[in-house]
Design a protein around this motif. Structure first.
Motif, PDB file in Angstrom:
ATOM      1  N   GLU A  38     -97.925 -81.081  -9.972  1.00 37.80           N
ATOM      2  CA  GLU A  38     -97.571 -79.869 -10.713  1.00 37.80           C
ATOM      3  C   GLU A  38     -98.381 -78.676 -10.233  1.00 37.80           C
ATOM      4  O   GLU A  38     -97.839 -77.580 -10.039  1.00 37.80           O
ATOM      5  N   ALA A  39     -99.671 -78.866 -10.014  1.00 37.85           N
ATOM      6  CA  ALA A  39    -100.525 -77.772  -9.538  1.00 37.85           C
ATOM      7  C   ALA A  39    -100.022 -77.245  -8.195  1.00 37.85           C
ATOM      8  O   ALA A  39     -99.944 -76.029  -7.983  1.00 37.85           O
ATOM      9  N   ILE A  40     -99.656 -78.143  -7.292  1.00 36.85           N
ATOM     10  CA  ILE A  40     -99.179 -77.748  -5.961  1.00 36.85           C
ATOM     11  C   ILE A  40     -97.856 -76.996  -6.051  1.00 36.85           C
ATOM     12  O   ILE A  40     -97.695 -75.922  -5.465  1.00 36.85           O
ATOM     13  N   HIS A  41     -96.896 -77.544  -6.805  1.00 36.36           N
ATOM     14  CA  HIS A  41     -95.570 -76.924  -6.864  1.00 36.36           C
ATOM     15  C   HIS A  41     -95.589 -75.580  -7.592  1.00 36.36           C
ATOM     16  O   HIS A  41     -94.947 -74.627  -7.143  1.00 36.36           O
ATOM     17  N   VAL A  42     -96.321 -75.473  -8.690  1.00 32.23           N
ATOM     18  CA  VAL A  42     -96.368 -74.202  -9.420  1.00 32.23           C
ATOM     19  C   VAL A  42     -97.128 -73.152  -8.603  1.00 32.23           C
ATOM     20  O   VAL A  42     -96.703 -72.003  -8.512  1.00 32.23           O
ATOM     21  N   ALA A  43     -98.233 -73.540  -7.987  1.00 31.39           N
ATOM     22  CA  ALA A  43     -98.987 -72.591  -7.155  1.00 31.39           C
ATOM     23  C   ALA A  43     -98.127 -72.108  -5.987  1.00 31.39           C
ATOM     24  O   ALA A  43     -98.133 -70.919  -5.659  1.00 31.39           O
ATOM     25  N   THR A  44     -97.375 -73.007  -5.370  1.00 29.78           N
ATOM     26  CA  THR A  44     -96.507 -72.629  -4.253  1.00 29.78           C
ATOM     27  C   THR A  44     -95.417 -71.668  -4.705  1.00 29.78           C
ATOM     28  O   THR A  44     -95.108 -70.686  -4.017  1.00 29.78           O
ATOM     29  N   SER A  45     -94.844 -71.910  -5.869  1.00 30.98           N
ATOM     30  CA  SER A  45     -93.822 -71.012  -6.413  1.00 30.98           C
ATOM     31  C   SER A  45     -94.402 -69.621  -6.697  1.00 30.98           C
ATOM     32  O   SER A  45     -93.800 -68.602  -6.348  1.00 30.98           O
ATOM     33  N   LYS A  46     -95.571 -69.584  -7.317  1.00 28.94           N
ATOM     34  CA  LYS A  46     -96.241 -68.307  -7.579  1.00 28.94           C
ATOM     35  C   LYS A  46     -96.535 -67.582  -6.263  1.00 28.94           C
ATOM     36  O   LYS A  46     -96.380 -66.368  -6.162  1.00 28.94           O
ATOM     37  N   PHE A  47     -96.956 -68.352  -5.278  1.00 32.00           N
ATOM     38  CA  PHE A  47     -97.322 -67.804  -3.981  1.00 32.00           C
ATOM     39  C   PHE A  47     -96.120 -67.181  -3.285  1.00 32.00           C
ATOM     40  O   PHE A  47     -96.204 -66.093  -2.722  1.00 32.00           O
ATOM     41  N   GLU A  48     -94.994 -67.882  -3.357  1.00 28.96           N
ATOM     42  CA  GLU A  48     -93.759 -67.379  -2.757  1.00 28.96           C
ATOM     43  C   GLU A  48     -93.377 -66.034  -3.382  1.00 28.96           C
ATOM     44  O   GLU A  48     -93.033 -65.076  -2.685  1.00 28.96           O
ATOM     45  N   GLN A  49     -93.466 -65.935  -4.699  1.00 36.49           N
ATOM     46  CA  GLN A  49     -93.140 -64.688  -5.396  1.00 36.49           C
ATOM     47  C   GLN A  49     -94.117 -63.573  -5.022  1.00 36.49           C
ATOM     48  O   GLN A  49     -93.718 -62.424  -4.821  1.00 36.49           O
ATOM     49  N   LEU A  50     -95.400 -63.914  -4.908  1.00 34.00           N
ATOM     50  CA  LEU A  50     -96.409 -62.921  -4.534  1.00 34.00           C
ATOM     51  C   LEU A  50     -96.154 -62.383  -3.131  1.00 34.00           C
ATOM     52  O   LEU A  50     -96.216 -61.169  -2.897  1.00 34.00           O
ATOM     53  N   ILE A  51     -95.849 -63.266  -2.198  1.00 35.11           N
ATOM     54  CA  ILE A  51     -95.584 -62.829  -0.824  1.00 35.11           C
ATOM     55  C   ILE A  51     -94.340 -61.951  -0.770  1.00 35.11           C
ATOM     56  O   ILE A  51     -94.319 -60.932  -0.079  1.00 35.11           O
ATOM     57  N   GLU A  52     -93.289 -62.323  -1.516  1.00 38.53           N
ATOM     58  CA  GLU A  52     -92.086 -61.489  -1.569  1.00 38.53           C
ATOM     59  C   GLU A  52     -92.424 -60.082  -2.060  1.00 38.53           C
ATOM     60  O   GLU A  52     -91.979 -59.087  -1.485  1.00 38.53           O
ATOM     61  N   ARG A  53     -93.223 -60.002  -3.149  1.00 35.68           N
ATOM     62  CA  ARG A  53     -93.622 -58.685  -3.675  1.00 35.68           C
ATOM     63  C   ARG A  53     -94.443 -57.902  -2.654  1.00 35.68           C
ATOM     64  O   ARG A  53     -94.227 -56.710  -2.462  1.00 35.68           O
ATOM     65  N   GLN A  54     -95.377 -58.587  -2.002  1.00 40.63           N
ATOM     66  CA  GLN A  54     -96.223 -57.922  -1.009  1.00 40.63           C
ATOM     67  C   GLN A  54     -95.373 -57.358   0.128  1.00 40.63           C
ATOM     68  O   GLN A  54     -95.576 -56.231   0.547  1.00 40.63           O
ATOM     69  N   LEU A  55     -94.449 -58.160   0.623  1.00 38.24           N
ATOM     70  CA  LEU A  55     -93.616 -57.708   1.738  1.00 38.24           C
ATOM     71  C   LEU A  55     -92.689 -56.578   1.325  1.00 38.24           C
ATOM     72  O   LEU A  55     -92.451 -55.651   2.101  1.00 38.24           O
ATOM     73  N   ARG A  56     -92.159 -56.632   0.095  1.00 42.18           N
ATOM     74  CA  ARG A  56     -91.341 -55.517  -0.407  1.00 42.18           C
ATOM     75  C   ARG A  56     -92.177 -54.254  -0.505  1.00 42.18           C
ATOM     76  O   ARG A  56     -91.737 -53.175  -0.143  1.00 42.18           O
ATOM     77  N   SER A  57     -93.385 -54.392  -0.993  1.00 42.09           N
ATOM     78  CA  SER A  57     -94.290 -53.246  -1.142  1.00 42.09           C
ATOM     79  C   SER A  57     -94.599 -52.624   0.220  1.00 42.09           C
ATOM     80  O   SER A  57     -94.565 -51.413   0.373  1.00 42.09           O
ATOM     81  N   VAL A  58     -94.895 -53.456   1.205  1.00 37.64           N
ATOM     82  CA  VAL A  58     -95.176 -52.955   2.542  1.00 37.64           C
ATOM     83  C   VAL A  58     -93.945 -52.281   3.124  1.00 37.64           C
ATOM     84  O   VAL A  58     -94.025 -51.215   3.723  1.00 37.64           O
ATOM     85  N   SER A  59     -92.772 -52.870   2.890  1.00 39.85           N
ATOM     86  CA  SER A  59     -91.519 -52.307   3.387  1.00 39.85           C
ATOM     87  C   SER A  59     -91.245 -50.951   2.752  1.00 39.85           C
ATOM     88  O   SER A  59     -90.900 -49.992   3.443  1.00 39.85           O
TER      89      SER A  59
END
Length: 135
Positions: free
Chosen positions: A106-127
């Motif tokens: 659970e820790a791995i899957h939830v952290a990975t999901s949060k991470f994916e969302q964070l990276i998407e936001r970061q890349l949108r922000s940079v764009s």
């Protein structure tokens, strides 16, 4: 994919192909506490979850670090299994997330999901920032 074992840390590398670009490399480094690090299969599964989820960001990521910890192995059921993730995005400071849960899966899957969302936001922000700075 290549795996190298160094002092309780399995380093996994996977080459990812970015769209219409040459072969890109994303290195996945998995580190873990001694109580949970004894299983090479666990490390391979973690690498697979991380690389599979973040593969689409391959052109923006060069390295992802994963830390697996068991804060209190004596009391099962507590949210003491922790997965921390940090990535190096191209032309940006590192980003990281952490999630604690009763089970390591659970820790791995939830952290990975949060991470994916964070990276998407970061890349949108940079764009968006890059577009705003244009002529």
């Amino acid at each position: 994919m290549c795996h190298t074992l160094q002092r309780g840390m399995l380093i996994a590398e996977r080459k990812l192909r970015a769209e219409d670009q040459e072969l890109q490399e994303m290195q996945v480094l998995v580190r873990c506490d001694d109580p949970i690090c004894g299983d090479a299969e666990l490390i391979r599964r973690v690498e697979g979850v991380i690389a599979g989820t973040l593969e689409r960001f391959g052109e923006h990521l060069s390295r992802v670090e994963v830390w697996l910890r068991d804060l209190n192995s004596e009391r099962p059921g507590d949210p003491d299994k922790v997965c921390s993730l940090e990535a190096r995005l191209a032309d940006a400071p590192p980003v990281n997330v952490e999630h604690g849960a009763p089970t390591l899966a659970e820790a791995i899957h939830v952290a990975t999901s949060k991470f994916e969302q964070l990276i998407e936001r970061q890349l949108r922000s940079v764009s968006v920032t890059g577009l705003a700075a244009g002529p």
